[in-house]
Design a protein around this motif. Sequence first.
Motif, PDB file in Angstrom:
ATOM      1  N   PRO A 128       0.802  -1.230   0.000  1.00  0.00           N
ATOM      2  CA  PRO A 128       0.000   0.000   0.000  1.00  0.00           C
ATOM      3  C   PRO A 128       0.836   1.281   0.000  1.00  0.00           C
ATOM      4  O   PRO A 128       0.496   2.247  -0.701  1.00  0.00           O
ATOM      5  N   ALA A 129       1.913   1.324   0.777  1.00  0.00           N
ATOM      6  CA  ALA A 129       2.724   2.543   0.831  1.00  0.00           C
ATOM      7  C   ALA A 129       3.330   2.851  -0.535  1.00  0.00           C
ATOM      8  O   ALA A 129       3.348   4.004  -0.979  1.00  0.00           O
ATOM      9  N   ALA A 130       3.815   1.825  -1.206  1.00  0.00           N
ATOM     10  CA  ALA A 130       4.382   2.022  -2.538  1.00  0.00           C
ATOM     11  C   ALA A 130       3.308   2.455  -3.526  1.00  0.00           C
ATOM     12  O   ALA A 130       3.542   3.321  -4.390  1.00  0.00           O
ATOM     13  N   ALA A 131       2.114   1.882  -3.410  1.00  0.00           N
ATOM     14  CA  ALA A 131       1.017   2.261  -4.297  1.00  0.00           C
ATOM     15  C   ALA A 131       0.632   3.717  -4.100  1.00  0.00           C
ATOM     16  O   ALA A 131       0.388   4.455  -5.069  1.00  0.00           O
ATOM     17  N   ALA A 132       0.564   4.158  -2.855  1.00  0.00           N
ATOM     18  CA  ALA A 132       0.232   5.556  -2.567  1.00  0.00           C
ATOM     19  C   ALA A 132       1.293   6.494  -3.132  1.00  0.00           C
ATOM     20  O   ALA A 132       0.972   7.553  -3.687  1.00  0.00           O
ATOM     21  N   ARG A 133       2.576   6.106  -3.001  1.00  0.00           N
ATOM     22  CA  ARG A 133       3.658   6.928  -3.554  1.00  0.00           C
ATOM     23  C   ARG A 133       3.555   7.024  -5.067  1.00  0.00           C
ATOM     24  O   ARG A 133       3.796   8.089  -5.658  1.00  0.00           O
ATOM     25  N   GLU A 134       3.193   5.920  -5.715  1.00  0.00           N
ATOM     26  CA  GLU A 134       3.040   5.929  -7.176  1.00  0.00           C
ATOM     27  C   GLU A 134       1.915   6.861  -7.605  1.00  0.00           C
ATOM     28  O   GLU A 134       2.047   7.592  -8.599  1.00  0.00           O
ATOM     29  N   ILE A 135       0.815   6.835  -6.858  1.00  0.00           N
ATOM     30  CA  ILE A 135      -0.304   7.712  -7.191  1.00  0.00           C
ATOM     31  C   ILE A 135       0.085   9.162  -6.997  1.00  0.00           C
ATOM     32  O   ILE A 135      -0.206  10.024  -7.830  1.00  0.00           O
ATOM     33  N   ARG A 136       0.768   9.455  -5.890  1.00  0.00           N
ATOM     34  CA  ARG A 136       1.237  10.818  -5.661  1.00  0.00           C
ATOM     35  C   ARG A 136       2.187  11.264  -6.776  1.00  0.00           C
ATOM     36  O   ARG A 136       2.093  12.382  -7.291  1.00  0.00           O
ATOM     37  N   SER A 137       3.089  10.378  -7.172  1.00  0.00           N
ATOM     38  CA  SER A 137       4.041  10.700  -8.230  1.00  0.00           C
ATOM     39  C   SER A 137       3.338  10.952  -9.555  1.00  0.00           C
ATOM     40  O   SER A 137       3.690  11.878 -10.295  1.00  0.00           O
ATOM     41  N   ARG A 138       2.324  10.137  -9.863  1.00  0.00           N
ATOM     42  CA  ARG A 138       1.586  10.323 -11.114  1.00  0.00           C
ATOM     43  C   ARG A 138       0.833  11.651 -11.113  1.00  0.00           C
ATOM     44  O   ARG A 138       0.799  12.355 -12.130  1.00  0.00           O
ATOM     45  N   ILE A 139       0.234  12.006  -9.997  1.00  0.00           N
ATOM     46  CA  ILE A 139      -0.453  13.292  -9.900  1.00  0.00           C
ATOM     47  C   ILE A 139       0.530  14.433 -10.149  1.00  0.00           C
ATOM     48  O   ILE A 139       0.258  15.365 -10.910  1.00  0.00           O
ATOM     49  N   THR A 140       1.682  14.373  -9.503  1.00  0.00           N
ATOM     50  CA  THR A 140       2.696  15.413  -9.675  1.00  0.00           C
ATOM     51  C   THR A 140       3.146  15.499 -11.129  1.00  0.00           C
ATOM     52  O   THR A 140       3.275  16.593 -11.697  1.00  0.00           O
ATOM     53  N   GLU A 141       3.341  14.354 -11.738  1.00  0.00           N
ATOM     54  CA  GLU A 141       3.777  14.296 -13.132  1.00  0.00           C
ATOM     55  C   GLU A 141       2.753  14.951 -14.055  1.00  0.00           C
ATOM     56  O   GLU A 141       3.103  15.755 -14.931  1.00  0.00           O
ATOM     57  N   VAL A 142       1.479  14.604 -13.868  1.00  0.00           N
ATOM     58  CA  VAL A 142       0.425  15.164 -14.723  1.00  0.00           C
ATOM     59  C   VAL A 142       0.289  16.663 -14.503  1.00  0.00           C
ATOM     60  O   VAL A 142       0.155  17.440 -15.457  1.00  0.00           O
ATOM     61  N   MET A 143       0.357  17.084 -13.255  1.00  0.00           N
ATOM     62  CA  MET A 143       0.173  18.497 -12.949  1.00  0.00           C
ATOM     63  C   MET A 143       1.316  19.354 -13.479  1.00  0.00           C
ATOM     64  O   MET A 143       1.123  20.524 -13.791  1.00  0.00           O
ATOM     65  N   GLN A 144       2.494  18.801 -13.585  1.00  0.00           N
ATOM     66  CA  GLN A 144       3.623  19.553 -14.120  1.00  0.00           C
ATOM     67  C   GLN A 144       3.426  19.909 -15.583  1.00  0.00           C
ATOM     68  O   GLN A 144       4.036  20.854 -16.088  1.00  0.00           O
ATOM     69  N   THR A 145       2.572  19.150 -16.259  1.00  0.00           N
ATOM     70  CA  THR A 145       2.301  19.421 -17.668  1.00  0.00           C
ATOM     71  C   THR A 145       0.930  20.065 -17.868  1.00  0.00           C
ATOM     72  O   THR A 145       0.470  20.209 -18.989  1.00  0.00           O
ATOM     73  N   THR A 146       0.276  20.409 -16.773  1.00  0.00           N
ATOM     74  CA  THR A 146      -1.059  20.995 -16.822  1.00  0.00           C
ATOM     75  C   THR A 146      -1.007  22.429 -16.339  1.00  0.00           C
ATOM     76  O   THR A 146      -0.319  22.734 -15.374  1.00  0.00           O
ATOM     77  N   GLN A 147      -1.722  23.309 -17.012  1.00  0.00           N
ATOM     78  CA  GLN A 147      -1.763  24.703 -16.604  1.00  0.00           C
ATOM     79  C   GLN A 147      -2.284  24.803 -15.187  1.00  0.00           C
ATOM     80  O   GLN A 147      -3.254  24.155 -14.793  1.00  0.00           O
ATOM     81  N   LYS A 148      -1.648  25.636 -14.371  1.00  0.00           N
ATOM     82  CA  LYS A 148      -2.065  25.817 -12.988  1.00  0.00           C
ATOM     83  C   LYS A 148      -3.476  26.386 -12.975  1.00  0.00           C
ATOM     84  O   LYS A 148      -3.763  27.351 -13.670  1.00  0.00           O
ATOM     85  N   GLY A 149      -4.363  25.830 -12.188  1.00  0.00           N
ATOM     86  CA  GLY A 149      -5.745  26.284 -12.211  1.00  0.00           C
ATOM     87  C   GLY A 149      -6.398  26.283 -10.857  1.00  0.00           C
ATOM     88  O   GLY A 149      -5.738  26.234  -9.839  1.00  0.00           O
ATOM     89  N   ALA A 150      -7.719  26.331 -10.867  1.00  0.00           N
ATOM     90  CA  ALA A 150      -8.491  26.513  -9.637  1.00  0.00           C
ATOM     91  C   ALA A 150      -8.793  25.173  -8.992  1.00  0.00           C
ATOM     92  O   ALA A 150      -9.795  24.541  -9.281  1.00  0.00           O
ATOM     93  N   TYR A 151      -7.887  24.737  -8.124  1.00  0.00           N
ATOM     94  CA  TYR A 151      -8.109  23.493  -7.407  1.00  0.00           C
ATOM     95  C   TYR A 151      -8.886  23.724  -6.100  1.00  0.00           C
ATOM     96  O   TYR A 151      -9.386  22.791  -5.532  1.00  0.00           O
ATOM     97  N   HIS A 152      -8.907  24.990  -5.653  1.00  0.00           N
ATOM     98  CA  HIS A 152      -9.748  25.391  -4.509  1.00  0.00           C
ATOM     99  C   HIS A 152      -9.477  24.613  -3.230  1.00  0.00           C
ATOM    100  O   HIS A 152      -8.352  24.297  -2.905  1.00  0.00           O
ATOM    101  N   VAL A 153     -10.603  24.295  -2.571  1.00  0.00           N
ATOM    102  CA  VAL A 153     -10.691  23.764  -1.225  1.00  0.00           C
ATOM    103  C   VAL A 153      -9.826  24.596  -0.362  1.00  0.00           C
ATOM    104  O   VAL A 153      -9.845  24.960   0.557  1.00  0.00           O
TER     105      VAL A 153
END
Length: 275
Positions: free
Chosen positions: A250-275
């Motif tokens: 599970p810890a490795a899976a969570a790290r992979e998901i976090r890494s994938r999010i970071t990877e996608v966001m680096q190529t995505t225009q910064k926007g309104a994520y709110h909360v």
Amino acid sequence: MNSENIGQPKLNDSDIHHHTDIAVNNDVNTDAPSAVHTLDQAPVRIQLALDRMTIEQAIDMAGQVQEDVEWIEVGTSLIKEFGMDSVRRMKEAFPHKVIVADIKTNDNAKYEFELCFRAGADVATVMASAPDATLDLCMQTAKSYGGIVMIDLLNVTPQRAEELRRYTEAVLCKHVSKDQQEHDGQALGRKSMPDLQLQDTHSNDPDSTRRAHPSIAAAGGITLDTLPSILQDRPAVVIVGSAITQAAHPAAAAREIRSRITEVMQTTQKGAYHV
């Protein structure tokens, strides 16, 4: 300070969780890092969904992956089986994480939301199909406790989802249910969902659009493969359950998901994520 005895008087202001952005400042162990410190590093929060297990198993699982998740969800099945003790014990174990009580309220909003917030929840959920009176009471009750409302859009029409944009202080959760996943093979990212725009397309200034629209959460069979599609909607919260909890590590899976999010966001225009 947290009690599920509804006969008690309401908590004083000093007892209520106060949120900055979504984060909560707790009186317990104030030297520990607060959830607010993760916001700049993680504009998309990972919410760990914990269901169909014991409280002890849920706490253990959350402990394994806590470095890569910001929100911890006490799932509906945990609440139904173990009551508010599941919420209370999760908050005691992780006082500086944002704890979500996925109670899925449909009625009796004030009573049920007070149960959640008094037990230590920072976020509580209500179904989008509930009457407007129920949704209004959820918003009022959450505000009185310094909490946040997540509105679950499960099985509602795009028109209803659009109507709920008026709850600008809420989080609207796009959701493919467990039964849809297991019976129909559906999952978020592979199924058309209500089109909810987070960003004011007439402005490039995130500060000018903040809270003009509600924040968005995404849930329902999310995997590494479906994340890129889901992140196109600029959700503030990505809710992940079995991709982490049923993984061999599970810890490795969570790290992979976090890494994938970071990877996608680096190529995505910064926007309104709110909360």
